[in-house]
Design a protein around this motif. Structure first.
Motif, PDB file in Angstrom:
ATOM      1  N   ARG A 111      -3.883  16.474  -4.287  1.00 31.28           N
ATOM      2  CA  ARG A 111      -4.846  14.830  -3.955  1.00 31.28           C
ATOM      3  C   ARG A 111      -3.843  14.442  -3.445  1.00 31.28           C
ATOM      4  O   ARG A 111      -3.266  13.778  -4.073  1.00 31.28           O
ATOM      5  N   GLN A 112      -4.619  13.644  -1.925  1.00 31.45           N
ATOM      6  CA  GLN A 112      -3.422  12.583  -1.897  1.00 31.45           C
ATOM      7  C   GLN A 112      -4.469  11.101  -2.509  1.00 31.45           C
ATOM      8  O   GLN A 112      -5.391  10.545  -2.249  1.00 31.45           O
ATOM      9  N   ARG A 113      -3.231  10.126  -3.302  1.00 34.02           N
ATOM     10  CA  ARG A 113      -3.819   9.101  -3.745  1.00 34.02           C
ATOM     11  C   ARG A 113      -3.492   7.589  -3.063  1.00 34.02           C
ATOM     12  O   ARG A 113      -2.167   7.798  -3.196  1.00 34.02           O
ATOM     13  N   TYR A 114      -4.060   7.131  -3.496  1.00 35.11           N
ATOM     14  CA  TYR A 114      -3.490   5.104  -2.355  1.00 35.11           C
ATOM     15  C   TYR A 114      -3.081   4.514  -4.046  1.00 35.11           C
ATOM     16  O   TYR A 114      -4.205   4.500  -4.828  1.00 35.11           O
ATOM     17  N   PHE A 153      -4.765  -5.368  -7.639  1.00 29.70           N
ATOM     18  CA  PHE A 153      -4.268  -4.012  -7.479  1.00 29.70           C
ATOM     19  C   PHE A 153      -5.664  -2.659  -8.039  1.00 29.70           C
ATOM     20  O   PHE A 153      -6.017  -2.590  -8.575  1.00 29.70           O
ATOM     21  N   VAL A 154      -5.482  -2.072  -6.411  1.00 30.33           N
ATOM     22  CA  VAL A 154      -6.533  -0.790  -6.964  1.00 30.33           C
ATOM     23  C   VAL A 154      -6.009   0.273  -6.519  1.00 30.33           C
ATOM     24  O   VAL A 154      -4.940   0.173  -6.014  1.00 30.33           O
ATOM     25  N   LEU A 155      -6.355   1.164  -7.429  1.00 29.38           N
ATOM     26  CA  LEU A 155      -6.463   2.505  -7.604  1.00 29.38           C
ATOM     27  C   LEU A 155      -7.428   3.565  -6.708  1.00 29.38           C
ATOM     28  O   LEU A 155      -8.423   3.153  -6.832  1.00 29.38           O
ATOM     29  N   GLN A 156      -7.449   4.641  -5.764  1.00 25.43           N
ATOM     30  CA  GLN A 156      -8.262   5.012  -4.951  1.00 25.43           C
ATOM     31  C   GLN A 156      -7.798   7.043  -5.169  1.00 25.43           C
ATOM     32  O   GLN A 156      -6.334   6.744  -4.969  1.00 25.43           O
ATOM     33  N   VAL A 194       0.422  -1.416   0.421  1.00 27.66           N
ATOM     34  CA  VAL A 194       0.207   0.257   0.293  1.00 27.66           C
ATOM     35  C   VAL A 194       1.362   0.912   0.118  1.00 27.66           C
ATOM     36  O   VAL A 194       1.578   1.796   0.865  1.00 27.66           O
ATOM     37  N   VAL A 195       0.880   2.125  -1.080  1.00 22.87           N
ATOM     38  CA  VAL A 195       1.675   3.563  -1.027  1.00 22.87           C
ATOM     39  C   VAL A 195       0.726   4.661  -1.519  1.00 22.87           C
ATOM     40  O   VAL A 195      -0.510   4.429  -2.170  1.00 22.87           O
ATOM     41  N   ASN A 196       1.375   5.719  -0.687  1.00 20.27           N
ATOM     42  CA  ASN A 196       0.639   6.564  -0.990  1.00 20.27           C
ATOM     43  C   ASN A 196       0.990   7.886  -2.300  1.00 20.27           C
ATOM     44  O   ASN A 196       2.904   7.639  -1.847  1.00 20.27           O
ATOM     45  N   PHE A 250       6.387   1.238  -6.416  1.00 21.01           N
ATOM     46  CA  PHE A 250       5.523   2.169  -6.645  1.00 21.01           C
ATOM     47  C   PHE A 250       5.187   3.165  -6.390  1.00 21.01           C
ATOM     48  O   PHE A 250       4.403   3.927  -6.908  1.00 21.01           O
ATOM     49  N   SER A 251       5.465   4.106  -5.153  1.00 19.30           N
ATOM     50  CA  SER A 251       5.566   5.380  -5.048  1.00 19.30           C
ATOM     51  C   SER A 251       5.908   6.098  -5.787  1.00 19.30           C
ATOM     52  O   SER A 251       5.403   7.853  -5.838  1.00 19.30           O
ATOM     53  N   GLY A 252       6.756   6.318  -6.635  1.00 20.72           N
ATOM     54  CA  GLY A 252       7.262   6.384  -7.229  1.00 20.72           C
ATOM     55  C   GLY A 252       6.561   7.377  -9.069  1.00 20.72           C
ATOM     56  O   GLY A 252       6.832   7.425  -9.466  1.00 20.72           O
TER      57      GLY A 252
END
Length: 172
Positions: free
Chosen positions: A87-90, A169-172, A79-81, A123-125
């Motif tokens: 806007r904060q994305r996860y 694979f989930v994007l929010q 889990v990365v943000n 992933f976070s980049g």
């Protein structure tokens, strides 16, 4: 004279009937000959093809066979943000490693904290715009595979992992 004229057409009709019968017989014989030649040619070419395929089968059996794939899930999921336009994305990604040799995979498990760190940084980049497309997800998967293979080569001396697979694979 009338009798001669009556006999003449009858003789011509009999002669015409015999020629039609000969023509039908010749047609049937020609048809049977054509079918026989077709079956013979097909048999010849197919039997010749089987002989050519036999050396290929022998070569294939002589070549080393690939071992079955072994899958190792990396738990827990990543889990990365990241920020996108303020806007904060996860992103949540479940990863599985595909290898062919269990001993090499066990040797890589010792270095799992380093591997997880490298994948979290990768992933976070990422940018959200790239990850929402299928091409972007595939590019990320290929980058993750290259990262894992590089670490495995560095730490164990062998390219242990064949592929990195995203099982969730989930994007929010």
């Amino acid at each position: 004279m009338a009798t001669k004229q009556a006999k003449a057409p009858a003789e011509g009709g009999a002669a015409g009937g015999k020629s039609k019968l000969k023509l039908i017989i010749l047609g049937v014989v020609a048809l049977l000959l054509a079918i026989g030649l077709s079956v013979g040619a097909t048999w010849f070419f197919l039997s010749r093809g089987d002989k050519a395929a036999e050396p290929a089968k022998e070569e294939a059996s002589a070549a080393p066979t690939r071992q079955p794939a072994i899958y190792q899930d990396m738990a827990p999921a990543f889990v990365v943000n990241f920020n996108q336009n303020g806007r904060q994305r996860y992103m949540q990604v479940s990863v599985a490693l595909m290898a062919r040799d269990q001993a090499q995979l066990d040797a890589l498990k010792v270095h799992m904290p380093v591997l997880r760190n490298k994948l979290v940084m990768l992933f976070s980049g990422q940018s959200f715009e790239n990850l929402i497309t299928p091409v972007g997800k595939e590019m990320l998967r290929q980058q993750a595979t290259a990262t894992v293979q590089e670490l495995a080569k560095q730490e164990t001396g062998a390219m242990t992992v064949e592929q990195v697979l995203f099982t969730n694979f989930v994007l929010q």
